[in-house]
Enzyme design. Structure first.
Site, PDB file in Angstrom:
ATOM      1  N   LYS A  13       0.826  -1.223   0.000  1.00  0.00           N
ATOM      2  CA  LYS A  13       0.000   0.000   0.000  1.00  0.00           C
ATOM      3  C   LYS A  13       0.857   1.268   0.000  1.00  0.00           C
ATOM      4  O   LYS A  13       0.618   2.184  -0.779  1.00  0.00           O
ATOM      5  CB  LYS A  13      -0.932   0.037   1.229  1.00  0.00           C
ATOM      6  CG  LYS A  13      -1.943  -1.087   1.267  1.00  0.00           C
ATOM      7  CD  LYS A  13      -2.939  -0.912   2.406  1.00  0.00           C
ATOM      8  CE  LYS A  13      -2.342  -0.939   3.796  1.00  0.00           C
ATOM      9  NZ  LYS A  13      -1.709  -2.214   4.176  1.00  0.00           N
ATOM     10  N   ARG A  88      -9.137   0.693   9.227  1.00  0.00           N
ATOM     11  CA  ARG A  88      -8.758  -0.711   9.463  1.00  0.00           C
ATOM     12  C   ARG A  88      -9.840  -1.454  10.239  1.00  0.00           C
ATOM     13  O   ARG A  88      -9.662  -2.634  10.528  1.00  0.00           O
ATOM     14  CB  ARG A  88      -7.461  -0.739  10.267  1.00  0.00           C
ATOM     15  CG  ARG A  88      -6.211  -1.065   9.454  1.00  0.00           C
ATOM     16  CD  ARG A  88      -5.054  -0.944  10.417  1.00  0.00           C
ATOM     17  NE  ARG A  88      -3.844  -1.609  10.055  1.00  0.00           N
ATOM     18  CZ  ARG A  88      -2.800  -1.004   9.489  1.00  0.00           C
ATOM     19  NH1 ARG A  88      -2.876   0.248   9.118  1.00  0.00           N
ATOM     20  NH2 ARG A  88      -1.683  -1.679   9.284  1.00  0.00           N
ATOM     21  N   ARG A 127      11.785  -6.559   4.742  1.00  0.00           N
ATOM     22  CA  ARG A 127      11.675  -5.104   4.526  1.00  0.00           C
ATOM     23  C   ARG A 127      12.651  -4.334   5.424  1.00  0.00           C
ATOM     24  O   ARG A 127      12.817  -4.655   6.593  1.00  0.00           O
ATOM     25  CB  ARG A 127      10.237  -4.666   4.835  1.00  0.00           C
ATOM     26  CG  ARG A 127      10.020  -3.170   4.699  1.00  0.00           C
ATOM     27  CD  ARG A 127       8.586  -2.832   4.535  1.00  0.00           C
ATOM     28  NE  ARG A 127       7.799  -3.018   5.759  1.00  0.00           N
ATOM     29  CZ  ARG A 127       6.514  -2.702   5.845  1.00  0.00           C
ATOM     30  NH1 ARG A 127       5.879  -2.225   4.803  1.00  0.00           N
ATOM     31  NH2 ARG A 127       5.854  -2.898   6.970  1.00  0.00           N
ATOM     32  N   ARG A 160      11.696  -2.422  11.002  1.00  0.00           N
ATOM     33  CA  ARG A 160      10.661  -2.019  11.948  1.00  0.00           C
ATOM     34  C   ARG A 160      10.460  -3.139  12.955  1.00  0.00           C
ATOM     35  O   ARG A 160      10.438  -4.301  12.590  1.00  0.00           O
ATOM     36  CB  ARG A 160       9.339  -1.766  11.204  1.00  0.00           C
ATOM     37  CG  ARG A 160       9.232  -0.388  10.614  1.00  0.00           C
ATOM     38  CD  ARG A 160       8.054  -0.232   9.701  1.00  0.00           C
ATOM     39  NE  ARG A 160       6.781  -0.779  10.197  1.00  0.00           N
ATOM     40  CZ  ARG A 160       5.615  -0.651   9.560  1.00  0.00           C
ATOM     41  NH1 ARG A 160       5.551   0.010   8.426  1.00  0.00           N
ATOM     42  NH2 ARG A 160       4.513  -1.173  10.052  1.00  0.00           N
ATOM     43  N   ARG A 171       0.044  -9.409  13.204  1.00  0.00           N
ATOM     44  CA  ARG A 171      -0.575  -8.376  12.347  1.00  0.00           C
ATOM     45  C   ARG A 171      -1.478  -9.006  11.292  1.00  0.00           C
ATOM     46  O   ARG A 171      -2.533  -8.480  10.971  1.00  0.00           O
ATOM     47  CB  ARG A 171       0.525  -7.525  11.687  1.00  0.00           C
ATOM     48  CG  ARG A 171       1.210  -6.605  12.693  1.00  0.00           C
ATOM     49  CD  ARG A 171       2.491  -6.045  12.129  1.00  0.00           C
ATOM     50  NE  ARG A 171       2.276  -5.122  11.025  1.00  0.00           N
ATOM     51  CZ  ARG A 171       3.211  -4.802  10.134  1.00  0.00           C
ATOM     52  NH1 ARG A 171       4.400  -5.355  10.200  1.00  0.00           N
ATOM     53  NH2 ARG A 171       2.950  -3.938   9.196  1.00  0.00           N
TER      54      ARG A 171
HETATM   55  P1  AMP Z   1       1.235   0.276   9.004  1.00  0.00           P
HETATM   56  O1  AMP Z   1       2.412   1.145   8.844  1.00  0.00           O
HETATM   57  O2  AMP Z   1       0.031   0.741   8.229  1.00  0.00           O
HETATM   58  O3  AMP Z   1       1.520  -1.201   8.770  1.00  0.00           O
HETATM   59  O4  AMP Z   1       0.778   0.397  10.549  1.00  0.00           O
HETATM   60  C1  AMP Z   1       1.661   0.005  11.596  1.00  0.00           C
HETATM   61  C2  AMP Z   1       0.879  -0.146  12.892  1.00  0.00           C
HETATM   62  O5  AMP Z   1       0.264   1.113  13.251  1.00  0.00           O
HETATM   63  C3  AMP Z   1      -0.280  -1.142  12.866  1.00  0.00           C
HETATM   64  O6  AMP Z   1       0.155  -2.478  13.064  1.00  0.00           O
HETATM   65  C4  AMP Z   1      -1.126  -0.618  14.025  1.00  0.00           C
HETATM   66  O7  AMP Z   1      -0.556  -0.952  15.277  1.00  0.00           O
HETATM   67  C5  AMP Z   1      -0.998   0.899  13.868  1.00  0.00           C
HETATM   68  N1  AMP Z   1      -2.046   1.422  12.969  1.00  0.00           N
HETATM   69  C6  AMP Z   1      -1.877   1.973  11.737  1.00  0.00           C
HETATM   70  N2  AMP Z   1      -3.047   2.327  11.201  1.00  0.00           N
HETATM   71  C7  AMP Z   1      -3.995   1.999  12.101  1.00  0.00           C
HETATM   72  C8  AMP Z   1      -5.419   2.084  12.118  1.00  0.00           C
HETATM   73  N3  AMP Z   1      -6.109   2.596  11.088  1.00  0.00           N
HETATM   74  N4  AMP Z   1      -6.072   1.651  13.240  1.00  0.00           N
HETATM   75  C9  AMP Z   1      -5.401   1.159  14.282  1.00  0.00           C
HETATM   76  N5  AMP Z   1      -4.075   0.996  14.322  1.00  0.00           N
HETATM   77  C10 AMP Z   1      -3.363   1.413  13.241  1.00  0.00           C
END
Ligand code: AMP
Length: 218
Positions: A13, A88, A127, A160, A171
């Site tokens: 994404k 989400r 990654r 990360r 996740r």
């Molecule tokens: P990402 O970079 O999108 O993979 O997000 C990393 C982490 O941030 C996720 O595993 C969640 O812990 C938190 N996070 C990101 N977006 C959301 C969301 N819309 N709702 C809740 N937690 C989020």
């Protein structure tokens, strides 16, 4: 025009969003990037989000929705947003509809990037992110060659915490339980396009542009 990018962690994404921003003239809003910026800045939101993120759990809806509401108040979102990582949960999707409604806007549709689970695990565990420019690289598929912004030298790549194998599994579980219903939310409104997310990146971007054109009625 407001577009949602849907897809499991590792589906690409963020990478596609960066390519699409220029192609579509949309502002990229990544909830994960916003949380990570809050963590770096040691803000109260960052402090509250850290524990959830390090476990691979979702940050509670109220905190997440408030953060996006604040982001939507900025002037650069008026021409349209590419949402990456938000919503989400179905509650977040409903809140987004309300928040956009308040400013006279709506969601044009969602594009789901489809990637097989084995490929997701392989992508996430390899990654590496540049601490300086936040560009994602991959130890096998996209080793550092040159900084796209010509400001880093590949010395600051890191993994990360939530890309470590145990957290990746958590996740993906969270995605299945809490985020897959969001796909149905947009499908039920006839606002979902699916794109095959494997193959050369430029081809995936072309498929995404075609999907966005469908959603915008172009
Ligand atoms: P990402 O970079 O999108 O993979 O997000 C990393 C982490 O941030 C996720 O595993 C969640 O812990 C938190 N996070 C990101 N977006 C959301 C969301 N819309 N709702 C809740 N937690 C989020």
């Amino acid at each position: 025009m407001n577009i949602i990018l849907l897809g499991a962690p590792g589906s690409g994404k963020g990478t596609q969003a960066k390519a699409l921003m220029d192609a579509e003239g949309l502002t990229h809003v990544s909830s994960g990037d916003l949380f990570r910026a809050n963590i770096r800045g040691k803000t109260p939101l960052g402090v509250a989000a850290t524990d959830y993120m390090s476990r691979g759990a979702l940050v509670p809806d109220d905190l997440t929705i408030a953060m996006i509401r604040e982001r939507l108040a900025a002037p650069d979102v008026t021409t349209g947003v590419l949402f990456d990582g938000f919503p989400r949960t179905v509650a977040q999707a409903e809140a987004l509809d309300r928040m956009l409604g308040e400013i006279g806007q709506s969601v044009a549709g969602a594009v789901l990037i489809d990637v097989a689970e084995d490929a997701l695990v392989e992508r996430l565990s390899g990654r590496r992110i540049c601490r300086e420019c936040q560009t994602p690289f991959h130890v096998l598929f996209k080793p550092f060659e040159a900084c796209p912004e010509a400001r880093c030298d590949g010395e600051h790549l890191y993994q990360r915490d939530d890309d470590k194998p145990e957290t990746v599994r958590a996740r993906l579980e969270v995605y299945r339980a809490q985020t897959e219903p969001v796909i149905d939310y947009y499908a039920a409104q006839g606002k979902l396009q699916r794109v095959a997310g494997e193959g050369p990146m430029t081809e995936i971007t072309q498929r995404m542009c075609a999907a966005i054109a469908e959603l915008s009625g172009a």
